[in-house]
Design a protein around this motif. Structure first.
Motif, mmCIF file in Angstrom:
data_model
loop_
_atom_site.group_PDB
_atom_site.id
_atom_site.type_symbol
_atom_site.label_atom_id
_atom_site.label_comp_id
_atom_site.label_asym_id
_atom_site.label_seq_id
_atom_site.Cartn_x
_atom_site.Cartn_y
_atom_site.Cartn_z
ATOM 1 N N ARG A 267 44.586 -91.228 -20.052
ATOM 2 C CA ARG A 267 43.162 -90.921 -20.009
ATOM 3 C C ARG A 267 42.871 -90.196 -18.698
ATOM 4 N N ALA A 268 41.922 -89.265 -18.738
ATOM 5 C CA ALA A 268 41.527 -88.588 -17.498
ATOM 6 C C ALA A 268 40.066 -88.207 -17.576
ATOM 7 N N VAL A 269 39.431 -88.145 -16.429
ATOM 8 C CA VAL A 269 38.064 -87.615 -16.356
ATOM 9 C C VAL A 269 38.184 -86.204 -15.785
ATOM 10 N N GLY B 166 33.566 -75.752 -14.799
ATOM 11 C CA GLY B 166 32.673 -74.585 -14.875
ATOM 12 C C GLY B 166 31.251 -74.951 -15.273
ATOM 13 N N GLY B 167 30.907 -76.237 -15.224
ATOM 14 C CA GLY B 167 29.535 -76.658 -15.510
ATOM 15 C C GLY B 167 29.413 -77.426 -16.811
ATOM 16 N N GLU B 168 28.238 -78.065 -16.989
ATOM 17 C CA GLU B 168 28.066 -78.929 -18.165
ATOM 18 C C GLU B 168 28.035 -78.128 -19.473
ATOM 19 N N ASP C 259 30.874 -88.503 -20.149
ATOM 20 C CA ASP C 259 30.438 -89.744 -19.501
ATOM 21 C C ASP C 259 28.980 -89.600 -19.026
ATOM 22 N N ASP C 260 28.442 -90.663 -18.410
ATOM 23 C CA ASP C 260 27.025 -90.653 -18.041
ATOM 24 C C ASP C 260 26.667 -89.554 -17.046
ATOM 25 N N ASP C 261 27.675 -89.097 -16.294
ATOM 26 C CA ASP C 261 27.413 -88.042 -15.315
ATOM 27 C C ASP C 261 27.641 -86.644 -15.876
ATOM 28 N N GLY C 262 27.971 -86.565 -17.149
ATOM 29 C CA GLY C 262 28.169 -85.251 -17.767
ATOM 30 C C GLY C 262 29.589 -84.718 -17.637
ATOM 31 N N ASN C 263 30.492 -85.542 -17.067
ATOM 32 C CA ASN C 263 31.901 -85.120 -17.001
ATOM 33 C C ASN C 263 32.578 -85.362 -18.349
#
Ligand code: NAD
Length: 424
Positions: free
Chosen positions: A228-230, A237-239, A307-311
């Motif tokens: 697994r990776a974030v 390059g942005g959301e 995820d909650d931060d948009g990653n």
């Protein structure tokens, strides 16, 4: 944290010799091991004719592939340089790029189950199926003991046959007995095949049936690896890119035609490391694709979400049957040095690396596909290959390739024309 870093900026700009020097320092390779890679023609340092002639049948020579190193991999807090043997352009660069992005948020977290393989015995013409099942269960300890008598080394290492499972197939058409074997650091096919052949006569005796096939199963679903990776949204390059990526991923979820290509991309990475380390990549391929279809529909082997931060979070799970002992793994000199470069001692660790590389490869492919497209990254080396096909040598290769890229015409006919125009 690890002392050595796999983050080597500009690695791709170095010469072959300079890269080998860096890798040698990282993995503490000795002169002989270094020479093994450099002196391509010196077969006494790699597999020689005699070894090759014993590995397979009707040998006439040795076939080679380029060996590249993927950089930037951080897996469970440890830095790895990843050897990859592959003929396809862009795979090594893509893996390194994905690992660089994953590194921003701590790299890959990976885990692997115990190294349990399944051996199958097919029992036909069983007179009383229910009675036979009962008798097999009663004979469980005896069956395990007979199996374990075949491999004292494996048992002494804590491995060996651990359990028996029974399945009915068809309308009472056959019984299939599964022997669950912990193969520790081996791929395990030879070990398991020997065991199932040894228990087959006993199974015939206690069931009154006929044991037909006795063979390992490549659907190694008791030998899973996960990673697994974030992937940091800014590094991607942005959301908007994360959203585009997820739209692209959804295609694979809904469509087996797309999922097949999606999973092929995963295997680009996994196979390349499997080959470099002397492992049976067909076994991994068979296991991966069967696992992808385990619910009856062929599905991607990776999952992605935000995820909650948009990653972007990515995860992979698949069976990985690889060894660090046995088979060709112990015979092939370059495979041994590749294992030394990886610094792996156990099959479990190698499986975790393979899962991480598979995830990285898939991430890189989807990122390219959902943004600039796949051809951009392929272009440079593809153009060079076309130039070589047109007969270019030395500096001519770059010259012809660059001209084709500039013109946007990367074709053999154009390469041949350019060769004529430039070099007569
Ligand atoms: P192997 O039999 O050469 O070596 C495994 C043996 O090494 C074990 O049985 C054990 O006795 C010994 N050993 C020593 N140290 C060990 C340790 N730490 N952990 C585990 N075992 C240890 O090899 P294998 O792995 O049984 O067989 C692999 C080969 O079988 C591959 O080359 C593969 O291509 C081939 N194969 C595959 C299939 C298939 O996938 N369907 C079928 C047949 C053969």
């Amino acid at each position: 944290m690890s002392q050595k870093s796999s983050r080597i900026p500009g690695f791709y700009k170095l010469t072959v010799e300079e890269r080998l020097e860096k890798v040698s320092q990282f993995a503490e390779l000795n002169e002989e091991e270094k020479l093994c890679f450099l002196k391509n023609g010196d077969l006494s340092l790699a597999i020689d004719k005699e070894i090759a002639d014993r590995m397979i049948e009707n040998v006439i020579g040795i076939y080679e592939l380029p060996l590249g190193i993927a950089t930037n991999f951080l897996i469970n807090g440890k830095d790895y340089l990843i050897p990859m043997a592959i003929e396809e352009t862009s795979v090594v660069a893509a893996a390194s790029n994905a690992a660089r992005i994953a590194r921003v948020r701590g790299g890959f977290e990976a885990e692997a189950s115990d190294q349990v393989m399944i051996g199958q015995v097919q029992l036909l013409h069983v007179p009383d199926i229910e009675k036979a099942i009962n008798n097999i269960l009663k004979a469980r300890e005896n069956l395990l003991e007979v199996a374990n008598r075949q491999d004292k080394v494996l048992v002494s290492l804590g491995g060996g046959a651990k359990d028996i499972e029974i399945r009915k197939l068809g309308e009472n058409e056959m019984l299939v007995v599964h022997l669950l074997v912990d193969v520790k650091d081996a791929m395990g096919a030879n070990a398991v095949n020997t065991m199932v052949e040894a228990i087959a006569p006993l199974l015939e005796e206690i069931t009154g049936g006929k044991a037909r096939l006795k063979i390992i199963s490549n659907l190694a679903d008791r030998r899973l690896a996960r990673a697994r990776a974030v992937f940091d949204k800014e590094a991607m390059g942005g959301e908007d890119v994360v959203d585009a990526f997820l739209e692209g991923y959804r295609f694979a979820l809904l469509d087996p035609y797309r999922a097949a290509t999606h999973n092929k991309g995963i295997m680009n990475g996994i196979d390349a490391v499997a080959i470099a380390t002397g492992n049976d990549w067909r076994a991994i391929e068979a296991g991966a694709h069967a696992y992808a279809a385990r619910d009856g529909t062929y599905k991607p082997l990776t999952r992605y979400w935000k995820d909650d931060d948009g990653n972007l979070v990515g995860e992979i799970e698949l069976p990985i049957a690889v060894g660090v002992v046995g088979g060709a793994v112990s015979i092939h000199k370059k495979a041994q040095i590749c294992r030394k470069i990886l610094g792996v001692k156990t099959a479990k660790e190698l499986a975790m690396i393979l899962a991480s590389v598979g995830l990285a490869q898939n991430f890189a492919a989807l990122l390219a596909l959902s943004t600039v497209g796949i051809q951009k990254g392929h272009m440079e080396l593809h153009a060079q290959n076309i130039a070589v096909m047109a007969g270019a040598k030395g500096d001519q290769i770059d010259e012809v390739a660059q001209r084709m890229i500039k013109e946007g015409k990367i074709r053999l006919d154009r390469a041949k024309e350019l060769m004529k125009e430039l070099y007569g």
